[in-house]
Design an enzyme around this catalytic site. Sequence first.
Site, PDB file in Angstrom:
ATOM      1  N   HIS A  34     141.940  73.958 133.860  1.00  0.00           N
ATOM      2  CA  HIS A  34     142.334  73.709 135.251  1.00  0.00           C
ATOM      3  C   HIS A  34     141.120  73.742 136.189  1.00  0.00           C
ATOM      4  CE1 HIS A  34     142.816  78.168 135.944  1.00  0.00           C
ATOM      5  NE2 HIS A  34     142.488  77.832 137.172  1.00  0.00           N
ATOM      6  N   ASP A  50     144.839  75.809 128.380  1.00  0.00           N
ATOM      7  CA  ASP A  50     143.952  75.853 129.549  1.00  0.00           C
ATOM      8  C   ASP A  50     142.534  76.219 129.094  1.00  0.00           C
ATOM      9  OD1 ASP A  50     143.137  75.809 132.140  1.00  0.00           O
ATOM     10  OD2 ASP A  50     144.217  77.620 132.775  1.00  0.00           O
ATOM     11  N   SER A  86     139.160  82.342 137.602  1.00  0.00           N
ATOM     12  CA  SER A  86     139.580  81.442 136.530  1.00  0.00           C
ATOM     13  C   SER A  86     138.422  80.876 135.733  1.00  0.00           C
ATOM     14  CB  SER A  86     140.356  80.271 137.112  1.00  0.00           C
ATOM     15  OG  SER A  86     141.662  80.657 137.332  1.00  0.00           O
ATOM     16  N   GLY A  87     138.678  80.654 134.457  1.00  0.00           N
ATOM     17  CA  GLY A  87     137.665  80.078 133.586  1.00  0.00           C
ATOM     18  C   GLY A  87     136.691  81.123 133.072  1.00  0.00           C
TER      19      GLY A  87
HETATM   20  N1  ARG Z   1     144.227  80.523 138.674  1.00  0.00           N
HETATM   21  C1  ARG Z   1     143.284  81.431 139.240  1.00  0.00           C
HETATM   22  C2  ARG Z   1     141.965  80.740 139.496  1.00  0.00           C
HETATM   23  O1  ARG Z   1     141.907  79.522 139.489  1.00  0.00           O
HETATM   24  C3  ARG Z   1     143.185  82.700 138.448  1.00  0.00           C
HETATM   25  C4  ARG Z   1     144.305  83.543 138.767  1.00  0.00           C
HETATM   26  C5  ARG Z   1     144.408  84.753 137.926  1.00  0.00           C
HETATM   27  N2  ARG Z   1     145.515  85.478 138.464  1.00  0.00           N
HETATM   28  C6  ARG Z   1     145.938  86.654 138.062  1.00  0.00           C
HETATM   29  N3  ARG Z   1     146.907  87.208 138.697  1.00  0.00           N
HETATM   30  N4  ARG Z   1     145.376  87.244 137.055  1.00  0.00           N
HETATM   31  O2  ARG Z   1     140.988  81.370 139.828  1.00  0.00           O
END
Ligand code: ARG
Length: 308
Positions: free
Chosen positions: A83, A131, A226-227
């Site tokens: 993503h 992902d 993320s990532g």
């Molecule tokens: N999707 C988020 C990002 O793009 C990461 C979120 C992680 N969330 C969590 N509650 N652990 O950075």
Amino acid sequence: MNFIGLLQCLVTFVITLSWNGQVVTNGQDVVGNPQPKIIGGEQAILGDFPWQGMFLQRTSPSQASLVCGCSLIATRWVLTAAHCTIDRQSSDILVRFGTVDKYNPESSAKEYKIERICQHPEYDPNTLLNDISLLRVADNVQYSSYIQPIPLPNQGAQVPVNTTCTITGWGSISAQIQILPDYLMEAEVPVISNDQCSQWYLSTMATTQLCAGYKEGGIDTCQGDSGGPMACPTAPSGGQYILQGITSYGRGCAQAFSPGVYTRVSEYVTWIEVTTGSANRLFGTNKVLASVCLVVYTLLHLSNNAAF
Ligand code: ARG
């Protein structure tokens, strides 16, 4: 063979000679040492997470902004979330390693261009399944005390429930509003079983996903993390860190009964090896081909010019 032929030969030769990129699986040359020390975390010390990278998007020729985290797994390969790479071009991405200070990179910081994005072919933006993306770095990453790859688990080797793992990133340090830290943050979270996690999320977690966090919330990854890596020690008493998770999503951040959901790396090791290895083999074959090509060209050239 004509001039263009010779040129093609030379170009492939030079490009392929510069290739070098083995993935480290349970390798030894990793400097980071698990230290008990994001939301609910603390500032990381430079060199403690030498695989942690910044995934930057170029916004102008001289500027780039942080989009995601990423992990160094080999001299030419970086792992991140799909993503983070979706709808992006490799020419717009930069990765930076060897730094914890977002605005004033330390002298150990090194930045690299990305030459190819290998996004998982079955990444589903709706379910967020698969992902995971590989980034091929345009140059060999220079390892140092501050820049080291993190080993991968063996394919299918599950990290035990309750293992305390370390999450790191420059993501939001507040669940309510986005507050981004200047420095890399770290926190520890225990691995939760997929059954427990599915109950709390009221939806079934896939075997390719991994949940970690606390029933009561409070400590978690958040937007911007993320990532990035979830690194787990190989033994309860500590030992070497292995990359077990890639920060993927959550219900809010740090909420009760809503642990963070991570891509389960141990389910993708074969995919990683095949994807990085096929590039490796391709370049390896090219190396041989390019050499043969040059030799044949030289011989032809010599015989053409021979005066009989
Ligand atoms: N999707 C988020 C990002 O793009 C990461 C979120 C992680 N969330 C969590 N509650 N652990 O950075």
